[in-house]
Write an enzyme that holds these catalytic residues in place. Sequence first.
Site, PDB file in Angstrom:
ATOM      1  N   ASP A 210       0.848  -1.188   0.000  1.00 37.47           N
ATOM      2  CA  ASP A 210       0.000   0.000   0.000  1.00 37.47           C
ATOM      3  C   ASP A 210       0.888   1.243   0.000  1.00 37.47           C
ATOM      4  O   ASP A 210       1.878   1.326   0.728  1.00 37.47           O
ATOM      5  CB  ASP A 210      -0.924  -0.012   1.223  1.00 37.47           C
ATOM      6  CG  ASP A 210      -2.076   0.964   1.091  1.00 37.47           C
ATOM      7  OD1 ASP A 210      -3.233   0.504   0.992  1.00 37.47           O
ATOM      8  OD2 ASP A 210      -1.833   2.195   1.091  1.00 37.47           O
TER       9      ASP A 210
ATOM     10  N   HIS B  95     -10.130  -5.680  -2.973  1.00 34.89           N
ATOM     11  CA  HIS B  95      -8.756  -5.800  -2.478  1.00 34.89           C
ATOM     12  C   HIS B  95      -8.801  -6.125  -0.995  1.00 34.89           C
ATOM     13  O   HIS B  95      -9.577  -5.548  -0.249  1.00 34.89           O
ATOM     14  CB  HIS B  95      -7.946  -4.528  -2.736  1.00 34.89           C
ATOM     15  CG  HIS B  95      -8.620  -3.262  -2.314  1.00 34.89           C
ATOM     16  ND1 HIS B  95      -9.619  -2.670  -3.070  1.00 34.89           N
ATOM     17  CD2 HIS B  95      -8.463  -2.469  -1.228  1.00 34.89           C
ATOM     18  CE1 HIS B  95     -10.035  -1.570  -2.465  1.00 34.89           C
ATOM     19  NE2 HIS B  95      -9.360  -1.430  -1.341  1.00 34.89           N
TER      20      HIS B  95
END
Length: 115
Positions: free
Chosen positions: A31, A101
């Site tokens: 991320d 996700h």
Amino acid sequence: MAEDTLFDKILRKEIPADVVHEDDEVFAFRDINPQAPTHVLVIPKAKYESFADLAEQDPDAVGRYMRGIAQVARNLGLEQNGYRVVFNTGPDAQQTVQYIHAHIIAGRQLGWPPG
Ligand code: AMP
């Protein structure tokens, strides 16, 4: 037709990402705004917009996806201390990218309940 999202572009390698795992089923990358020392996103290569869509439309794929998430966590060495898997789904949960996700979050003591 479903929107072409940021994660479609990352999967097609049109946008760079710090990829930690790729196989036939799943694709995982770090991320860009990590919320913990380890924060990795895992997407299935077969696209669904949300957790609900995947579960509803392709129940068989759910198992393969879950196995992929567990494999990524294992490869990252997270099994001993543990980790959290989060699916933000819809506006109240602040899902910002309309491509399913899983967030794998680990590396510190995590609070509960989440914010
Ligand atoms: P969500 O809010 O559950 O939809 O999560 C979307 C996540 O994508 C957020 O945690 C963002 O920090 C992350 N993100 C946004 N842009 C990128 C990028 N280019 N590469 C990696 N992660 C990203």
